[in-house]
Design an enzyme around this catalytic site. Structure first.
Site, mmCIF file in Angstrom:
data_model
loop_
_atom_site.group_PDB
_atom_site.id
_atom_site.type_symbol
_atom_site.label_atom_id
_atom_site.label_comp_id
_atom_site.label_asym_id
_atom_site.label_seq_id
_atom_site.Cartn_x
_atom_site.Cartn_y
_atom_site.Cartn_z
ATOM 1 N N ASN A 1 10.729 -0.598 8.998
ATOM 2 C CA ASN A 1 11.919 -1.221 9.507
ATOM 3 C C ASN A 1 12.931 -1.638 8.421
ATOM 4 O O ASN A 1 14.288 -1.517 8.646
ATOM 5 C CB ASN A 1 11.542 -2.473 10.446
ATOM 6 N N HIS B 1 3.155 -3.372 11.242
ATOM 7 C CA HIS B 1 2.652 -4.129 12.618
ATOM 8 C C HIS B 1 1.446 -5.192 12.375
ATOM 9 O O HIS B 1 0.876 -5.554 13.169
ATOM 10 C CB HIS B 1 2.443 -3.314 13.937
ATOM 11 N N TYR C 1 4.944 5.254 10.413
ATOM 12 C CA TYR C 1 5.832 4.171 9.841
ATOM 13 C C TYR C 1 5.939 4.335 8.125
ATOM 14 O O TYR C 1 6.724 4.281 7.689
ATOM 15 C CB TYR C 1 5.325 2.731 10.073
#
Length: 815
Positions: free
Chosen positions: A217, A275, A284
């Site tokens: 992210n 996560h 990811y």
């Protein structure tokens, strides 16, 4: 129960980012690091914007080259289809009928993605839309429509945060880069303002300002902020993007260039977690690699260049984190989380994305790294003829790959071999020249599965010890309709309660399930042998089991002990559930007798000693001390050939990753051991011989080169005399295989001409120290980790300080 994860990333990112993964690759840099053709005195913003555009289009290519022609056709077909269906009428409420209303976050997020694809085709020579004035005008009008009706600073976030803060702004900024010379200044200012509202910096979640961004992210947001800074010609914003990679704001706490010891990020043992508790190297982790690598190259040789000396962490991750979990270009499913349920993202496509990102990173990396990675990629590309890489990627990635393939100075690296115990993400990978086996474990630290937003609806048992067998001659095993058709109650390697399960993750948001067991993991010896264990505390059931695996040169032994349940249902251990594709009927031989090949055949095979499946390998059911002591003897083996039909929508109903309703049919050969109804202290023992012939399997079964020495609630142990190896997992203090352990631990000991190699780990992370007494004399210590103390003698004692080691292996070499 499923625990919500407030920091979860939207499930839709895979579709959007995978679709543009090839387009996000970098054009090679000149020797000085500047983009090819850039003038030394060029405006820095124009130079970097041109570089960003080239990352999306790949620049000029030879359209007559069959590979480039095919890639251009794929882009053209996709873009032309969306161009044809684009609603350009007055009074429209959406750009596409299937994405109505446009105000919905999922709809405007996907709308921007489609516009980016059309814009990429418009900016790429050789497509039917290339340079089209009509297309440019329609794109400009569509951007104005979305800004006015859907994505603007006046709207509050709703629904999935990811569309607002990553998905939509990334696609919007990419589109603006491509159309920058056509967009009116006033319009561009509006779009930049919208992105500044929802993605002001890489450091914080906009809709939850106290939540720091981590991992993929953060990397994604850094790229978005950099593109915004270029389009706004704002030096401070570009500096903010660069500094976001290193987390300057919080003094490096969430830097992408640091090893973590908990939570999200890269671990020194090669693990990658996102996560908070999910092993996510394959999705990811790959996104982080791609976005961080892209930004490093985008800003190279500018005043905003990334100069953090710790970028070596990112470079080292290629070898530590990614290389062990890519098999001939396939990304192992045990590292892909809920992405396994995405019809459009099978293992070979996620593998191609990772390969693209590695070659992209090589363009800006030091030569020693780059040379090694290009050789690695060349080997992957050459070996995967089932899903050729050149047919999976777009022009930018294609150009880079072809340059590597055509360069005789770049060797093609052979398959990686070795044993990899990723203690920090509960994964084990054992690699041999022709095959690899991956274990997906779970614990109170690492989730058994992640599901949510309609994804991974049947992922119940994927973290309960599922064993993925990869064969160099069978690269479609898990990527060819497997997840849409496999019996999710019978995943290879798992011990399961046969109860009926409800769908998981069908509601909004994503969540993870973490079991309560402490033990999950093991030890590696000499980078060649390994042992692993997992305590199974089944979800929603009284089922309990102690499971162990032992990894040798040509075999994997699986043991189960103390298998107990009291719910009145049958308990099974699944030895194999092999995808035979649409019409496969390979021969199954059991104890020398050929079994029927007709679909629908099933049979109990009591007392079976060995089995062999053509094209896969052998299965041996050795003497199990636990069975012998109970008087049962022999494996209670069952076999089934069936044809299973399912649809991808059965396991994924996500808004933009949801599967189709098209029915898929595949044949399977399943082997399982039946423990009966509500077993008490049941057990099992079986051996996998990947790639072995039927004759070799029979010989192995008869000669017993590996013996099971213990299979109880105290210890599970094996001996491989040819290797001089004894391996055991102790669940409590006890004796097994001549070893004595003071507490729970995994131990491997190998005696050879060069001395004694020893490996010890505490995969339960419950002790402070453990002592192991060896059954033979030791004169001296040749080498030992700082955590290992050895008292030589006729019965030497090894003391290992395991406290704080997070389940990692401690080693020593003795003589």
């Amino acid at each position: 129960m499923r625990m919500p994860h407030s920091g979860s990333t939207g499930p839709r990112r895979r579709t959007i980012l995978a679709a543009s993964a090839a387009a996000s690759a970098l054009v090679p840099l000149a020797a000085g690091g500047t983009a090819w053709g850039a003038a030394p005195d060029a405006d820095p913003y124009d130079t970097l914007l041109a570089r960003a555009a080239a990352q999306l289009t790949g620049g000029a290519c030879d359209a007559a080259d069959p590979d480039f022609a095919a890639a251009l056709k794929v882009l053209d077909t996709q873009a032309s289809g969306w161009w044809k269906d684009l609603d350009r009428s007055a009074g429209r409420t959406a750009l596409w009928a299937d994405l109505s209303p446009a105000k919905d976050p999922g709809n405007f997020g996907q709308s921007y993605t489609r516009l980016r694809t059309i814009a990429t085709a418009w900016a790429t020579p050789g497509t039917s839309l290339s340079g089209s004035a009509e297309a440019a005008d329609a794109l400009l009008d569509a951007l104005r429509f979305l800004h006015a009706d859907a994505y603007n600073p006046s709207r509050p976030e709703s629904g999935n945060w990811w569309f607002w803060e990553i998905g939509a702004p990334r696609a919007l900024m990419d589109t603006c880069v491509l159309l920058r010379e056509k967009i009116a200044a006033a319009d561009l200012a509006k779009y930049v303002s919208a992105v500044a509202k929802f993605c002001p910096d890489p450091d914080r979640r906009t809709n939850a300002p106290t939540l720091s961004e981590t991992g993929a992210n953060r990397a994604d947001k850094a790229v978005i902020v950099a593109l915004r800074g270029l389009l706004a010609r704002d030096a401070a914003t570009l500096a903010l993007a660069r500094d976001g990679l290193s987390d300057v704001r919080d003094k490096g706490r969430n830097s992408l260039f640091t090893y973590v010891t908990s939570g999200d990020g890269f671990y020194e043992d090669g693990s990658f977690v996102q996560h908070g508790s999910v092993a996510y190297t394959g999705t990811y982790g790959s996104v982080l690699l791609g976005s961080a690598g892209q930004l490093i190259a985008l800003l190279a040789d500018s005043e905003w260049a990334v100069t953090d000396p710790k970028t070596s962490v990112l470079y080292e991750a290629v070898d530590r984190t990614f290389s062990p979990v890519v098999f001939d270009g396939l990304m192992m499913d045990a590292l892909r989380g809920r992405a396994i349920s995405r019809e459009k993202a099978p293992d070979h496509k996620d593998g191609a994305v990772t390969l693209t990102n590695i070659l992209q990173l090589a363009d800006g990396a030091p030569a020693a790294y780059a040379e090694r990675w290009r050789a690695l990629a060349k080997g992957w590309i050459r070996r995967n003829t089932s899903h050729p890489y050149l047919g999976l990627v777009g022009v930018p990635a294609l150009a880079r790959a072809k340059a590597v393939l055509d360069d005789d100075a770049v060797p093609a690296t052979d398959r990686l071999t070795g044993h990899f115990a990723f203690a920090d993400m509960d994964r084990v990978v054992h690699r041999r020249p022709g095959w690899a086996l991956t274990l997906s474990l779970s614990s109170k630290r690492i989730a058994a599965y992640e599901a949510g937003n309609g994804e991974n609806l049947h992922g119940w048992y994927t973290g309960d010890g599922m064993a993925y067998l990869y064969d160099g001659d069978d690269l479609g095993q898990f990527g060819d309709g497997f997840w849409a058709t496999v019996d999710p109650y019978r995943l290879p390697g798992t011990t399961v309660d046969t109860r009926t399960r409800a769908d998981i993750g069908s509601g909004g948001g994503t969540g993870t399930y973490r079991p309560k067991n402490a033990v999950a993991g093991g030890a590696a010896l000499d980078d060649r042998f390994g042992a692993a264990a997992m305590e199974l505390l089944a979800d929603g059931s009284t089922l309990r089991a102690k499971k162990a695996w032992f990894f040798l040169d040509n075999a994997v032994l699986a043991l189960g002990a103390d298998i107990t349940a009291s719910d009145g249902r049958s308990i099974e251990t699944v030895v194999e559930n092999r995808n035979l594709y649409e019409d496969g009927a390979p021969r199954l031989t059991v104890d020398g007798r050929r079994q029927p090949t007709r679909t629908g055949w099933s049979a109990p095979l009591p007392g079976a000693r060995w089995a062999h499946l053509d094209g896969t390998g052998g299965y041996v059911f050795p003497d199990d001390p636990a069975q012998s002591s109970s008087g049962r003897g022999g494996a209670r083996l069952h076999a089934l050939r069936d044809e299973r039909t399912g649809a991808w929508q059965d396991i994924n109903t996500g808004a933009d990753t949801g599967g189709s309703t098209t029915l898929v049919t595949r044949r399977y050969l399943t082997l399982w051991l039946d423990h009966g109804v509500s077993p008490a202290a049941s057990s099992y023992a079986y051996v996998l011989l990947p790639g072995a012939s039927a004759a070799a399997t029979a010989v192995w079964s008869h000669s017993r080169p590996v013996r099971v020495l213990a299979n109880t609630a105290t210890a599970q142990a094996v001996e491989a005399r040819r290797h001089g190896l004894v391996a055991a997992h102790f669940w409590q203090p006890g004796n097994a295989a001549g070893l004595t352990a003071s507490g729970p631990c995994t131990v491997l000991v190998r005696r050879g001409s060069d001395g004694v190699s020893l490996a010890v780990a505490d995969p339960g992370r419950t002790g402070t120290s453990v002592t192991v007494e060896l059954p033979f004399a030791v004169r001296k210590v040749v080498r030992a980790d700082d955590t290992v103390t050895v008292t030589p003698g006729r019965r030497p004692v090894v003391t290992v300080r395991v406290d704080g080691s997070r389940g990692h292996t401690h080693t020593a070499h003795l003589r």
